[in-house]
Design an enzyme around this catalytic site. Structure first.
Site, PDB file in Angstrom:
ATOM      1  N   CYS A  54       0.860  -1.173   0.000  1.00  0.00           N
ATOM      2  CA  CYS A  54       0.000   0.000   0.000  1.00  0.00           C
ATOM      3  C   CYS A  54       0.901   1.229   0.000  1.00  0.00           C
ATOM      4  CB  CYS A  54      -0.886  -0.004   1.241  1.00  0.00           C
ATOM      5  SG  CYS A  54      -1.893   1.486   1.415  1.00  0.00           S
ATOM      6  N   CYS A  57       0.397   3.212   3.540  1.00  0.00           N
ATOM      7  CA  CYS A  57       0.857   2.732   4.850  1.00  0.00           C
ATOM      8  C   CYS A  57       1.934   1.658   4.793  1.00  0.00           C
ATOM      9  CB  CYS A  57      -0.323   2.227   5.671  1.00  0.00           C
ATOM     10  SG  CYS A  57      -0.997   0.646   5.109  1.00  0.00           S
ATOM     11  N   CYS A 103      -7.251  -1.190   1.365  1.00  0.00           N
ATOM     12  CA  CYS A 103      -6.190  -1.730   2.203  1.00  0.00           C
ATOM     13  C   CYS A 103      -6.781  -2.009   3.581  1.00  0.00           C
ATOM     14  CB  CYS A 103      -5.047  -0.717   2.303  1.00  0.00           C
ATOM     15  SG  CYS A 103      -3.789  -1.154   3.529  1.00  0.00           S
ATOM     16  N   CYS A 106      -5.095   0.479   6.438  1.00  0.00           N
ATOM     17  CA  CYS A 106      -5.396   1.919   6.556  1.00  0.00           C
ATOM     18  C   CYS A 106      -6.690   2.338   5.856  1.00  0.00           C
ATOM     19  CB  CYS A 106      -4.226   2.744   6.038  1.00  0.00           C
ATOM     20  SG  CYS A 106      -3.974   2.650   4.251  1.00  0.00           S
ATOM     21  N   CYS A 128      -8.553  -5.166  -9.899  1.00  0.00           N
ATOM     22  CA  CYS A 128      -8.136  -4.085 -10.795  1.00  0.00           C
ATOM     23  C   CYS A 128      -7.678  -2.927  -9.903  1.00  0.00           C
ATOM     24  CB  CYS A 128      -9.334  -3.699 -11.652  1.00  0.00           C
ATOM     25  SG  CYS A 128      -8.997  -2.469 -12.903  1.00  0.00           S
TER      26      CYS A 128
END
Length: 141
Positions: A54, A57, A103, A106, A128
């Protein structure tokens, strides 16, 4: 961004903190649910072996061995790294019903997941994902 029902992020920051850490495009996609234009992301055609994290984070999300060529204009994966690395929620934006991918750490917007499109992948799913939402950490080997 709407909260994820029944889920609490492990990384919690104020809007001001996110704005200070992310550039305007990253903030728009990750925190406001925008989408980068098709075929413009840095990871659309990437074949490098590694882990995609991510961008907000640093949580590990996808492995490169789950990435496949979907020819849709965004990086596509057939499964997240681990079942707990992402959370899903219904997205009724733009006059359609889709499944948004966030995510788990976060709750930043990553993209959407689609099923039943007929890709020759083990899961028949296409995560996607916006390139701007992720960062590739290449394997050292």
């Amino acid at each position: 961004m709407k909260p994820v029902v029944g889920a609490t992020p492990r990384v919690v920051k104020s809007e001001q903190e996110w704005r200070a850490e992310l550039n305007p495009t990253e903030f728009a996609v990750l925190r406001e649910g925008a989408t980068e234009p098709a075929w413009t992301g840095e990871y659309v055609d990437t074949k490098t072996t590694g882990v995609y994290e991510c961008r907000a984070c640093g949580a590990e999300l996808f492995r490169s061995d789950a990435k496949f060529e979907s020819h849709c204009g965004w990086p596509s994966f057939f499964t997240p790294l681990a079942g707990e690395s992402v959370v899903l929620r219904e997205d009724r934006g733009f006059g359609m019903v889709r499944t948004e991918v966030l995510c788990a750490s976060c709750h930043s917007h990553l993209g959407h997941v689609f099923e039943g499109e007929g890709y020759a992948t083990p899961t028949d799913q296409r995560y996607c994902i916006n390139s701007v939402s992720i960062k590739l950490v290449p394997d050292e080997s």
